[in-house]
Scaffold this active site. Structure first.
Site, PDB file in Angstrom:
ATOM      1  CD  GLU A 301      -2.715  -1.584   0.205  1.00 22.76           C
ATOM      2  OE1 GLU A 301      -2.741  -0.690  -0.906  1.00 22.76           O
ATOM      3  OE2 GLU A 301      -3.146  -2.570  -0.018  1.00 22.76           O
ATOM      4  CE1 TYR A 388      -2.873  -5.939  -6.216  1.00 25.71           C
ATOM      5  CE2 TYR A 388      -4.790  -6.569  -7.848  1.00 25.71           C
ATOM      6  CZ  TYR A 388      -4.261  -6.091  -6.472  1.00 25.71           C
ATOM      7  OH  TYR A 388      -5.312  -5.334  -5.937  1.00 25.71           O
TER       8      TYR A 388
END
Length: 618
Positions: A301, A388
């Site tokens: 993050e 991803y």
């Protein structure tokens, strides 16, 4: 004169953002917990990108109740267009006349959210850790901001934001808190909380949370915010690594641009992993494992503060530019902190997730491509580990192709060229080729690369050569356990796993779950006792061990498994554990669900209902 409702780059917005660009949003909201809604107004500063040619403004909106609309303070005509699923009912605002190129107007919209709002989750006190107060949080990615207020709900537009939020409970938002004004007194038991986001951000990063929240420092520019009863353990978990992670990525890219980097640990019924809302990452409490071993999600993050939040995919069709880059940078952070072998270990775990996703969709499915076609589709339907991990593997391939030293020079260049902007895959390609244009060797390699296959071919990419040193030892241990069910001289002891990280133990347990013949109940109990797995505070580890024990028919894990199901609501753990439990003892599984169903988030509750009962009325 024709006004295009579908702008060229983003098929998932109905706004005419090719004629108007929102440069600033002021969001004024009251949080009404008793009615489970936000009430207030938003003011959009819109800049004209035509020379007076556009006489209407079209904004995305979905299930919001609109009171009135004003242009520069004067009431304006408006209408909601017929719904076009899954994008909602666009708000069309009439202008008396066009606006000159680059001039701005203020569009003020009074608005209330409704019970059909898809961005806001309202938790009862029972769904929080100390069970004292209600809680609200938002999740706007991918196209849910439009269910809070009408906006240009596309990652291709970025605005600065001022938040003025009134609530009876503390508030977190995706801006810098005005700390001297936090909780400035206001009538009727409510306080006003103000935040300023000075870096332009797309609508999907608009974020709010409110509940019983305290803060503690975890670094010179970081706090953790969470329930008062959990703040100390969260502080301990995060204070050792947060600044270390920031320092590592600043060396790889360039200095952090947002001022503060903070983490909001959500209540235990939060059903997801994390969300990269700027200044305040929203994260699952399952990363608080009391061993500091589950915080890779923070590295991920945090990396979004560069890839995604500063440099953004222009549409969800190019989502790999957000998530592939972020996964690549996350693993570069982990390499800087733990060593290069750990980066490869993480990539090997990622490769397994990628193969699982490709199997789930099918090898020739549209959603297994790096660039997807999302025209008429809901971007949430395409969500998986593919952007991803396929994205990571593409960047890792480029790094290997030109050489790590050369690729390292490209990283800050790329993030400088597109800082504050949105881009698509073709701009990425052009920037990469241009950067290496004066390097004959790298230029030839990149021009000879089969870009079309990487961008458009479904299925798995070529598997890279990974350093397997950190998984080899785990596979060997799994083989020894497998041999125990036959004849073997292997005697399990704690030293088998003492040098392993929690992530290595996770891989070991995953290997054990793949065994065609389950362990015996005796061997499951032995593993739990000798390795201390039955008492692990790390939910990633405990969850897999309980699944393994249940598969083995080991009655000793039933009670701790049901206890775990009563304190975590993340679907990654809850769903497989209930499925395992019902195979061993359906009566206990159903009783456990009935006991804790009010603790779970509605999405999680509905999914477990389906797992346990098939379709029935919730």
């Amino acid at each position: 004169m024709a006004i295009s409702i579908h702008p060229p780059r983003d098929p998932n917005t109905l706004s005419n953002y090719n004629n108007w660009i929102c440069t600033h949003i002021t969001a004024n909201f009251d949080i009404l917990f008793d009615q489970k809604k936000l009430v207030g107004n938003v003011i959009h500063k819109l800049k004209s990108t035509t020379n007076g040619e556009s006489q209407e403004i079209i904004l995305d909106s979905n299930h919001v109740a609109i009171g009135d609309v004003k242009i520069d303070g004067r009431p304006s005509e408006w209408e909601l267009l017929p719904p076009l699923e899954p994008y909602g009912s666009a708000l069309k605002i009439k202008l008396d006349q066009g606006v000159n190129l680059n001039e701005t107007i203020d569009v003020e919209i009074s608005v209330q959210t409704t019970e059909k709002c898809t961005a806001l989750q309202w938790l009862t006190p029972a769904q929080t850790s100390n069970k004292k107060h209600p809680y609200m949080f938002s999740q706007c990615q991918a196209i849910h901001a439009r269910s809070i207020f009408p906006c240009q709900d596309t990652p291709d537009v970025k605005s600065t934001i001022d938040f003025n939020i009134s609530s009876p409970l503390p508030v977190i938002a995706s801006g810098l808190p005005v700390r001297d004004a936090l909780g400035a007194s206001k009538s009727e038991g409510k306080s006003l909380y103000q935040f300023h986001q000075r870096v332009p951000i797309p609508s999907y990063l608009f974020a709010l949370a409110s509940g019983d929240i305290s803060e503690a420092a975890i670094g010179p520019r970081s706090v953790v915010a969470t329930s008062p009863d959990k703040v100390q353990e969260c502080q301990w978990e995060l204070e050792a690594d947060t600044e270390k992670f920031i320092g590592a990525i600043e060396k790889i890219v360039y200095p952090y641009a947002w001022g503060e980097y903070n983490v909001l640990i959500l209540p235990p019924s939060f059903p997801y992993g994390g969300m990269e809302n700027p200044i305040f990452t929203f994260a699952t409490p399952s990363i608080i494992s009391k061993d500091r071993e589950n915080i890779d999600v923070i590295a991920h993050e945090l990396a979004h503060s560069w890839s995604g939040n500063l440099v953004t995919n222009a549409s969800w069709e190019h989502f790999w530019l957000n998530e592939g880059w972020t996964t690549y940078l996350e693993r570069r952070i982990l390499a800087a902190v733990h060593g290069e072998a750990y980066r490869h270990f993480s990539a090997i775990i990622g490769w397994k997730a990628l193969t699982d996703s490709v199997e789930h969709f099918g090898h020739d499915h549209e959603f297994t491509k790096l660039i997807t076609d999302l025209k008429g589709k809901d971007p949430d339907d395409a969500f998986s580990s593919i952007p991803y991990e396929k994205g990571f593997n593409f960047l890792f391939h480029l790094e290997t192709l030109v050489g790590k030293q050369k690729f390292d020079r490209f990283i800050p260049h790329y993030f400088t060229v597109f800082k504050g902007k949105s881009l698509d895959s073709y701009e990425f390609k052009a920037t990469l080729l241009d950067f290496f244009g004066t390097d004959a060797e790298a230029s030839k390699l990149l021009n000879d690369l089969d870009w079309d296959t990487w961008f458009y071919a479904p299925g798995l990419p070529p598997k890279p050569q990974f350093d397997t040193s950190l998984v080899d030892v785990v596979y060997e241990l799994a083989q020894k356990w497998k041999s125990l069910s036959e004849t073997s001289s292997f005697k399990p002891q704690l030293s088998d796993i003492e040098s392993l990280s929690a992530n290595q133990i996770v891989v070991f347990l995953e290997q054990m779950l793949l065994l065609e013949r389950p362990l015996t109940p005796e061997l499951s109990k032995l593993m739990g006792e000798v390795y201390g797995l039955s008492k692990s505070e790390n939910i990633e580890v405990a969850n897999l061990y309980f699944q393994l024990g249940l598969k083995a028919g080991d009655e000793n894990v039933v009670d701790p498994a049901t206890e775990l199901l009563g304190r975590i609501g993340r679907m990654k753990f809850v769903r497989p554990l209930f499925r395992s439990l019902q195979r061993v003892n359906r009566e206990v599984a159903v009783a456990t669900f009935e006991k804790y169903k009010d603790f779970y988030h509605p999405i999680c509750r509905a999914m477990v209902e389906k797992d346990l009962f098939g379709k029935r009325d919730v």
